[in-house]
Design an enzyme around this catalytic site. Structure first.
Site, PDB file in Angstrom:
ATOM      1  N   LYS A   1      -2.348 -54.918 -18.023  1.00 35.43           N
ATOM      2  CA  LYS A   1      -0.982 -55.076 -17.497  1.00 35.43           C
ATOM      3  C   LYS A   1      -0.824 -54.332 -16.176  1.00 35.43           C
ATOM      4  O   LYS A   1      -0.119 -54.799 -15.268  1.00 35.43           O
ATOM      5  CB  LYS A   1       0.021 -54.556 -18.526  1.00 35.43           C
ATOM      6  CG  LYS A   1       1.494 -54.600 -18.074  1.00 35.43           C
ATOM      7  CD  LYS A   1       1.942 -55.999 -17.694  1.00 35.43           C
ATOM      8  CE  LYS A   1       3.461 -56.146 -17.661  1.00 35.43           C
ATOM      9  NZ  LYS A   1       4.166 -55.147 -16.867  1.00 35.43           N
TER      10      LYS A   1
ATOM     11  N   GLU B   1       0.775 -58.458  -8.717  1.00 37.08           N
ATOM     12  CA  GLU B   1       2.170 -58.848  -8.468  1.00 37.08           C
ATOM     13  C   GLU B   1       2.689 -58.187  -7.184  1.00 37.08           C
ATOM     14  O   GLU B   1       3.369 -58.832  -6.371  1.00 37.08           O
ATOM     15  CB  GLU B   1       2.999 -58.424  -9.672  1.00 37.08           C
ATOM     16  CG  GLU B   1       4.477 -58.638  -9.595  1.00 37.08           C
ATOM     17  CD  GLU B   1       5.166 -57.975 -10.780  1.00 37.08           C
ATOM     18  OE1 GLU B   1       5.900 -56.985 -10.565  1.00 37.08           O
ATOM     19  OE2 GLU B   1       4.944 -58.422 -11.928  1.00 37.08           O
TER      20      GLU B   1
END
Length: 291
Positions: free
Chosen positions: A164, A171
C-alpha cells in the site's frame, strides 16, 4: 461471520456498512459515542464469539499502538487482530511479535478506495500467515470490488502495508504529472479550454485513469481551481516510500520529486498543488484549504 471494528471515521464507517450489506455482523467501537455500537473495547470483545477477529482502523503510530496493546490484554489465543490503517510496515512486525507471545494472530492490510469504497469496493493488500488470513477472508471478500481482482495476499506480515505504501508513492507521482500538465495548459494563451482538454483525454488516450476522471470532476466544480490554496499535505507513505528506496538502493526519481513538490507547496501558493489538493479531496475526502 462476526467482526469487531475499531475506528468508524470516513473509511471505517463505510467499511462497516459494506460488510453488513454482505450479511456479516459488525460490532463497531469509536471514541465518538454517536458512531459506536459499544462503549469500550472491552465491551466489543465481550460481544464477539471466539475465535474473534478485530479490525483496527485508527491513525498510524501511537493510536494504533495503544489499541493493539489494549486488545492484547482482552483477546485470547486463536483470536486475530487486523491493522487496516496506514501503519508503517515495520510497526506490523513489532505488533505481530507482541501478539504472537500471547497466541494472538496478526494480519496487516493496506486499504485503498477512499470515500468511494462503500459502493465500488476497496482494493486490499494484506500480509500475514495463511492461517490468520483465512480467519479474515470472508471480510476481505465482502470489502473487495466485484470481479477477480482488487484483493491480494501480498506476503508475510508487513507485506500488505508495504504494498500500500508503494501504491501511494505511485499515486503521488501520477497526481504530480497531471498537475504539471494542467498548470502548463493553463499558462499558455493558445489553449482556451483546459477543462475540456482534460475531459477529452478520458476516452481513447494512454493516460486515461480514475485520477483523470477525478481531475475532471474537480474542474467541473471549480474550473480554474480559483477557490483552492496551492497547498497539499503528505500522509506519510510518500516519505516512507522514498526512505525504503534509499534503504534498498532503488532509484525513484519521479516519486521523490513529487514528494518534494508537496514540500514546496507549503512555501508559496503553488498552482500545481491546487490540483493535487483537489484530487485528494475527490478520491479520499481529504480536507482542502480555502483562500
Amino acid at each position: 461471520m462476526e467482526l469487531g471494528l475499531v475506528g468508524l471515521g470516513k473509511m471505517g464507517g463505510n467499511m462497516r456498512e459494506r460488510i453488513r450489506r454482505a450479511g456479516h455482523t459488525v460490532i463497531g467501537y469509536d471514541r465518538n459515542p454517536d458512531l459506536a455500537d459499544v462503549h469500550s473495547l472491552e465491551e466489543l470483545v465481550g460481544k464477539l464469539k471466539g475465535p474473534r477477529v478485530v479490525w483496527v482502523m485508527v491513525p498510524a503510530g501511537a493510536p494504533t499502538q495503544s489499541t493493539v496493546d489494549e486488545l492484547a490484554e482482552l483477546l485470547e489465543p486463536g483470536d486475530v487482530v487486523v491493522d487496516g490503517g496506514n501503519s508503517r510496515w515495520t510497526d506490523d512486525e513489532k505488533h505481530a511479535e507482541e501478539l504472537a507471545a500471547k497466541g494472538i494472530g496478526f494480519v496487516d492490510c493496506g486499504v485503498s478506495g477512499g470515500v468511494w469504497g462503500l459502493e465500488n469496493g476497496y482494493a486490499l493488500m494484506y500480509g500475514g500467515d495463511a492461517e490468520n488470513v483465512a480467519k479474515v477472508q470472508p471480510v476481505f471478500d465482502a470489502l473487495k470490488p466485484e470481479g477477480d481482482f482488487g484483493s491480494v495476499h501480498a506476503g508475510k506480515v508487513g507485506a500488505g502495508h508495504f504494498a500500500k505504501m508503494v501504491h501511494n508513492g505511485i499515486e503521488y507521482a501520477m497526481m504530480q504529472a497531471y498537475a504539471e500538465g494542467w498548470e502548463l495548459l493553463e499558462k499558455v494563451d493558445s489553449v482556451t479550454d483546459v477543462r475540456e482538454v482534460f475531459r477529452s483525454w478520458q476516452e481513447g488516450t494512454v493516460i486515461r485513469s480514475w485520477l483523470l476522471d477525478l481531475a475532471v470532476n474537480a474542474l467541473d466544480e471549480d474550473e480554474h481551481l480559483d477557490k483552492l490554496r496551492g497547498y497539499a499535505q503528505d500522509s506519510g507513505e510518500g516519505r516512507w516510500t522514498v526512505e525504503a528506496a534509499i534503504d534498498n538502493a532503488v532509484p525513484l526519481p519521479a516519486i521523490t520529486a513529487s514528494l518534494f513538490a508537496r514540500f514546496a507547496s507549503r512555501q508559496d501558493d503553488s498552482p500545481q498543488m491546487k490540483m493535487i489538493a483537489a484530487l485528494r479531496n475527490q478520491f479520499g475526502g481529504h480536507a482542502v484549504e480555502k483562500k
